[in-house]
Write a protein that holds these residues in place. Structure first.
Motif, mmCIF file in Angstrom:
data_model
loop_
_atom_site.group_PDB
_atom_site.id
_atom_site.type_symbol
_atom_site.label_atom_id
_atom_site.label_comp_id
_atom_site.label_asym_id
_atom_site.label_seq_id
_atom_site.Cartn_x
_atom_site.Cartn_y
_atom_site.Cartn_z
ATOM 1 N N LEU A 1 0.789 -1.226 0.000
ATOM 2 C CA LEU A 1 0.000 0.000 0.000
ATOM 3 C C LEU A 1 0.824 1.280 0.000
ATOM 4 O O LEU A 1 0.361 2.313 -0.476
ATOM 5 C CB LEU A 1 -0.942 0.013 1.211
ATOM 6 N N LEU A 2 2.039 1.229 0.573
ATOM 7 C CA LEU A 2 2.813 2.450 0.746
ATOM 8 C C LEU A 2 4.062 2.423 -0.129
ATOM 9 O O LEU A 2 4.797 1.438 -0.148
ATOM 10 C CB LEU A 2 3.214 2.618 2.217
ATOM 11 N N ASP A 3 4.308 3.530 -0.813
ATOM 12 C CA ASP A 3 5.463 3.681 -1.689
ATOM 13 C C ASP A 3 6.473 4.590 -1.002
ATOM 14 O O ASP A 3 6.280 5.808 -0.946
ATOM 15 C CB ASP A 3 5.008 4.281 -3.031
ATOM 16 N N PHE A 4 7.546 4.002 -0.501
ATOM 17 C CA PHE A 4 8.538 4.779 0.232
ATOM 18 C C PHE A 4 9.465 5.571 -0.686
ATOM 19 O O PHE A 4 10.371 6.253 -0.204
ATOM 20 C CB PHE A 4 9.334 3.874 1.162
ATOM 21 N N ILE B 1 5.730 10.334 2.624
ATOM 22 C CA ILE B 1 4.799 9.577 3.455
ATOM 23 C C ILE B 1 4.688 10.272 4.807
ATOM 24 O O ILE B 1 5.603 10.990 5.219
ATOM 25 C CB ILE B 1 5.302 8.124 3.622
ATOM 26 N N ALA B 2 3.583 10.078 5.477
ATOM 27 C CA ALA B 2 3.421 10.594 6.831
ATOM 28 C C ALA B 2 3.492 9.434 7.815
ATOM 29 O O ALA B 2 2.728 8.470 7.705
ATOM 30 C CB ALA B 2 2.096 11.328 6.986
ATOM 31 N N VAL B 3 4.417 9.525 8.751
ATOM 32 C CA VAL B 3 4.552 8.546 9.833
ATOM 33 C C VAL B 3 3.904 9.151 11.069
ATOM 34 O O VAL B 3 4.272 10.243 11.507
ATOM 35 C CB VAL B 3 6.030 8.220 10.109
ATOM 36 N N LEU B 4 2.932 8.454 11.619
ATOM 37 C CA LEU B 4 2.181 8.947 12.772
ATOM 38 C C LEU B 4 2.508 8.093 13.991
ATOM 39 O O LEU B 4 2.286 6.877 13.986
ATOM 40 C CB LEU B 4 0.677 8.904 12.487
ATOM 41 N N SER C 1 8.656 14.030 3.374
ATOM 42 C CA SER C 1 7.843 13.236 4.294
ATOM 43 C C SER C 1 7.668 13.993 5.608
ATOM 44 O O SER C 1 8.364 14.968 5.897
ATOM 45 C CB SER C 1 8.510 11.885 4.565
ATOM 46 N N TYR C 2 6.723 13.507 6.410
ATOM 47 C CA TYR C 2 6.415 14.131 7.698
ATOM 48 C C TYR C 2 6.358 13.071 8.784
ATOM 49 O O TYR C 2 6.074 11.899 8.515
ATOM 50 C CB TYR C 2 5.058 14.839 7.659
#
Length: 268
Positions: A146-149, A153-156, A185-186
């Motif tokens: 699902l995630l394309d690094f 990207i947002a890391v929560l 990214s955040y």
């Protein structure tokens, strides 16, 4: 008790769940009477606990809206609990229906409930993993699917790192997660603290050592170090109600009673 569709077989409905207790505190619908009874007992020790949890959830919503408006369309939510009312996928997908979200939690009860709730939403997934085990998270098939690094990207990490003891080296795990992200990214972090807290809160923290979810309170400087060399957005690392409130009235007279700091940083 009639078993609702979001409570799969194998989940014991006669025992309280920490994830469902949290769901109750933030106004969710995925909890039972036994969870509410435990929540009320907790409130006797720490009367501001519900306020703190709601402040954490409110910050999450504000941050996800900001991030989605900034063009972020993929989120890795660690220590997510049950993705109940107003959680990441609801907020993000309301603004961008193509937003992708992977939830991560160590609690098998939360994961089982989450899988039932998210059934039918192909742009979301939930995995059972420990936030301290960054390699297993990054190599998860669902994360990779699902995630394309290669894109921002947002890391929560909201309300989770205080459950990781020092001996598990949360700083190293966070650093590995952030190293996997490209510029643009955040990362959003909230963390419980002893700073400015009354004695009854500190006493309640000691009681947490008797449970499987012991809390490690950390000071502002130690929490700030998790952001590494990423650039903190205004207003920096502050008490939860002070982070970009939508209404000045939301701050209240004693924002320090939230008992936690929060901030959002960007990788330049």
């Amino acid at each position: 008790m009639t078993r609702p569709s979001w409570a799969p077989e194998g989940i014991d409905l006669d025992r309280p769940s920490a994830s469902r207790v949290y769901d109750y505190f933030v106004g969710g619908m995925h909890n039972f009477e036994i969870d509410r009874e435990l929540a009320q007992m907790i409130e006797k020790f720490t009367p501001n606990v519900a306020e703190t949890m709601r402040a954490n959830r409110d910050l999450l919503r504000r941050a996800v809206r900001l991030l989605t408006d900034a063009g972020i369309d993929q989120f890795l939510d660690l220590g997510s609990g049950i993705p109940t009312v107003g959680n990441v996928h609801e907020v993000a997908q309301a603004r961008n229906p193509q937003a992708r979200v992977v939830y991560v939690d160590i609690d098998p009860v939360a994961v089982a409930h989450s899988q039932a709730i998210l059934d039918g939403n192909p742009l979301t997934a939930v995995i059972h993993a420990d936030v301290a085990q960054a390699d297993s998270i990054l190599s998860s098939p669902d994360v990779r699917r699902l995630l394309d690094f290669e894109r921002p990207i947002a890391v929560l990490l909201l309300g989770v790192l205080h459950f990781v003891p020092d001996e598990s080296d949360p700083a190293a795990a966070v650093a590995k997660l952030l190293d996997a992200c490209v510029p643009g990214s955040y990362v959003a972090i909230t963390h419980a603290t002893a700073d400015g807290q009354p004695q009854e809160v500190l006493d309640a923290q000691k009681l947490s050592g008797r449970t499987s979810t012991e809390i490690t309170l950390r000071g502002r400087d130690e929490i700030a170090a998790y952001f590494g060399d990423w650039t903190l957005l205004e207003p920096g690392l502050v008490q939860l109600p002070l982070w970009r409130p939508e209404d000045p009235a939301d701050i209240g007279e004693n924002p320090e009673r939230s008992g936690a700091y929060g901030g959002l940083a960007k990788k330049d």
